[in-house]
Design a protein around this motif. Structure first.
Motif, PDB file in Angstrom:
ATOM      1  N   UNK A  53      49.107  36.263  50.588  1.00  0.00           N
ATOM      2  CA  UNK A  53      48.129  37.105  51.275  1.00  0.00           C
ATOM      3  C   UNK A  53      46.732  36.547  51.106  1.00  0.00           C
ATOM      4  N   UNK A  54      45.917  36.857  52.058  1.00  0.00           N
ATOM      5  CA  UNK A  54      44.496  36.535  51.943  1.00  0.00           C
ATOM      6  C   UNK A  54      43.725  37.848  52.013  1.00  0.00           C
ATOM      7  N   UNK A  55      42.594  37.913  51.341  1.00  0.00           N
ATOM      8  CA  UNK A  55      41.800  39.140  51.451  1.00  0.00           C
ATOM      9  C   UNK A  55      41.232  39.282  52.860  1.00  0.00           C
ATOM     10  N   UNK A  56      41.042  40.529  53.289  1.00  0.00           N
ATOM     11  CA  UNK A  56      40.379  40.767  54.572  1.00  0.00           C
ATOM     12  C   UNK A  56      38.889  40.486  54.411  1.00  0.00           C
ATOM     13  N   UNK A 111      36.531  42.535  54.841  1.00  0.00           N
ATOM     14  CA  UNK A 111      35.924  43.650  54.093  1.00  0.00           C
ATOM     15  C   UNK A 111      36.168  43.488  52.597  1.00  0.00           C
ATOM     16  N   UNK A 112      37.380  43.046  52.233  1.00  0.00           N
ATOM     17  CA  UNK A 112      37.676  42.834  50.811  1.00  0.00           C
ATOM     18  C   UNK A 112      36.811  41.711  50.251  1.00  0.00           C
ATOM     19  N   UNK A 128      33.387  43.101  49.667  1.00  0.00           N
ATOM     20  CA  UNK A 128      33.371  43.969  48.483  1.00  0.00           C
ATOM     21  C   UNK A 128      33.364  43.137  47.212  1.00  0.00           C
ATOM     22  N   UNK A 147      32.250  40.051  46.797  1.00  0.00           N
ATOM     23  CA  UNK A 147      30.942  39.415  46.598  1.00  0.00           C
ATOM     24  C   UNK A 147      29.916  40.432  46.090  1.00  0.00           C
ATOM     25  N   UNK A 148      29.940  41.635  46.656  1.00  0.00           N
ATOM     26  CA  UNK A 148      28.992  42.678  46.221  1.00  0.00           C
ATOM     27  C   UNK A 148      29.225  43.011  44.751  1.00  0.00           C
ATOM     28  N   UNK A 149      30.493  43.135  44.384  1.00  0.00           N
ATOM     29  CA  UNK A 149      30.850  43.472  42.994  1.00  0.00           C
ATOM     30  C   UNK A 149      30.373  42.373  42.045  1.00  0.00           C
ATOM     31  N   UNK A 150      30.642  41.123  42.407  1.00  0.00           N
ATOM     32  CA  UNK A 150      30.283  40.012  41.527  1.00  0.00           C
ATOM     33  C   UNK A 150      28.764  39.843  41.425  1.00  0.00           C
ATOM     34  N   UNK A 189      53.963  37.596  53.404  1.00  0.00           N
ATOM     35  CA  UNK A 189      53.209  36.602  54.178  1.00  0.00           C
ATOM     36  C   UNK A 189      53.614  35.178  53.828  1.00  0.00           C
ATOM     37  N   UNK A 238      49.520  30.976  44.314  1.00  0.00           N
ATOM     38  CA  UNK A 238      48.143  31.385  43.981  1.00  0.00           C
ATOM     39  C   UNK A 238      47.673  30.645  42.730  1.00  0.00           C
TER      40      UNK A 238
END
Lengths: 33, 314
Positions: A1-4, A6-7, A10, A12-15, B144, B188
């Motif tokens: 999976x890859x983050x969306x 929006x994720x 989020x 980057x904002x958190x870090x 995926x 990963x």
């Protein structure tokens, strides 16, 4: 999976928030030396 | 329109936005709660088309509600939901859910994730897991990356392995743990990088580090990979570990922070959890250290009264 997108935003904002807050702690420590 | 009203609206009106052939009595719109990490609920829409059997996609509605709040254009949002659902439906026939019970079909796509034990206590009763100090390793099938999965980048296309599935697989929890670690390392790979480098801060003097995987997705689990903490120690020495989210851990060298600073780091962790982490992405509220002799994560107790040993080695 890859983050969306929006994720990713989020993460980057958190870090960035962690960087700011932990740097404040480091700054205070250096001032106290 | 409140969130509850929005969910009702979707349930009542979505059929009108589907292709005309599906605007019939036999089409049934359902809005269902789905329990996610940390016992949080998200709502998803499921559409049953007459006598059609087989897997149906679940489309989460939270994002669409956010879009509605920003745009106030319910008509556009409903068209978007309908279009996305029909697109997802086209993808699903490629995926045979019966294969989820077939260990040979899924064994190369089982991965490990890290969650908070206490916040997931109810779900963990029916999920194989291993406790590593207030955190639990759980296991997922990453659709995926499977040969039978559709291209669903950006969607929650993982299936958490439950105890009943493990029984069908006819393997032990320890075998599950090992195969998940092997696959996760392949799919990963771990990544240790300065925090400033990740957020592209122009200053280069990194004293805070991020431990995650190359996707920064469910990356906290890399701490379970064999040799990772040894590598961290060889690069950074002893560190405090901040469980900033299920996607990554932050590491700060003990050479930069005293034991008294652990309390401050814990306060920062709790504050950021509140204001900048989605409830389903919270990993914990404790600060950890790593005992290289015992190969264990250890919780730093508040006020530095003691370091608490935890049961399972990494």
């Amino acid at each position: 999976m890859k983050p969306t997108e929006k994720e990713k935003q989020r993460t980057m904002r958190r870090l960035e928030l962690y960087l700011k807050k932990i740097q404040e702690v480091l700054g205070k420590k250096e001032e106290g030396k | 329109m409140s969130y509850e009203e929005f969910l009702d609206y979707v349930k009542e009106h979505l059929k009108n936005y589907l292709p005309i052939v599906h605007q019939v009595d036999s089409t049934e719109i359902q809005v269902v709660p789905v329990t996610k990490n940390n016992n949080t609920n998200q709502y998803a829409v499921v559409i049953k088309f007459g006598n059609v059997n087989g897997a149906l996609p679940m489309l989460y509605l939270d994002t669409y509600y956010q879009q509605y709040k920003e745009s106030q254009n319910i008509d556009f949002i409903m068209h978007s939901i309908a279009a996305k659902y029909m697109y997802s439906l086209e993808q699903v026939p490629e995926f045979d859910f019966k294969q989820l019970m077939d260990y040979e079909a899924v064994k190369d796509y089982i991965i490990v994730a890290l969650v908070n034990t206490e916040s997931n206590r109810e779900q963990l009763k029916t999920i194989p897991h291993q406790d590593i100090g207030g955190l639990s390793a759980i296991y997922k099938i990453d659709i995926t990356h499977s040969h039978f999965g559709p291209d669903m980048d950006g969607y929650d296309a993982t299936v958490t392995i439950k105890s009943e599935m493990l029984e069908k697989f006819e393997i032990t929890e320890e075998e599950l743990h090992q195969v998940a670690l092997q696959n996760s390392q392949r799919i990963y790979p771990p990544m240790l990088k300065g925090l400033k480098a990740i957020v592209q801060d122009p200053e280069k003097d990194d004293r805070i580090y991020v431990l995650t995987n190359t996707q920064i997705w469910q990356g906290a689990a890399v701490i379970l990979y064999p040799g990772v903490m040894e590598h961290v120690q060889s690069c950074l020495g002893d560190v405090y570990i901040i469980p900033s989210s299920v996607h990554e851990l932050l590491l700060v060298p003990k050479s930069e922070f005293s034991i008294e600073d652990a309390d401050t780091l814990r306060e920062i962790l709790c504050e950021v959890n509140q204001i900048a982490v989605e409830p389903q992405e919270v990993l914990g509220t404790e600060i950890y250290t790593y005992n290289s002799e015992l190969k264990q994560l250890q919780v730093i107790e508040p006020k530095q009264t003691q370091i608490k040993n935890k049961p399972r080695s990494l």
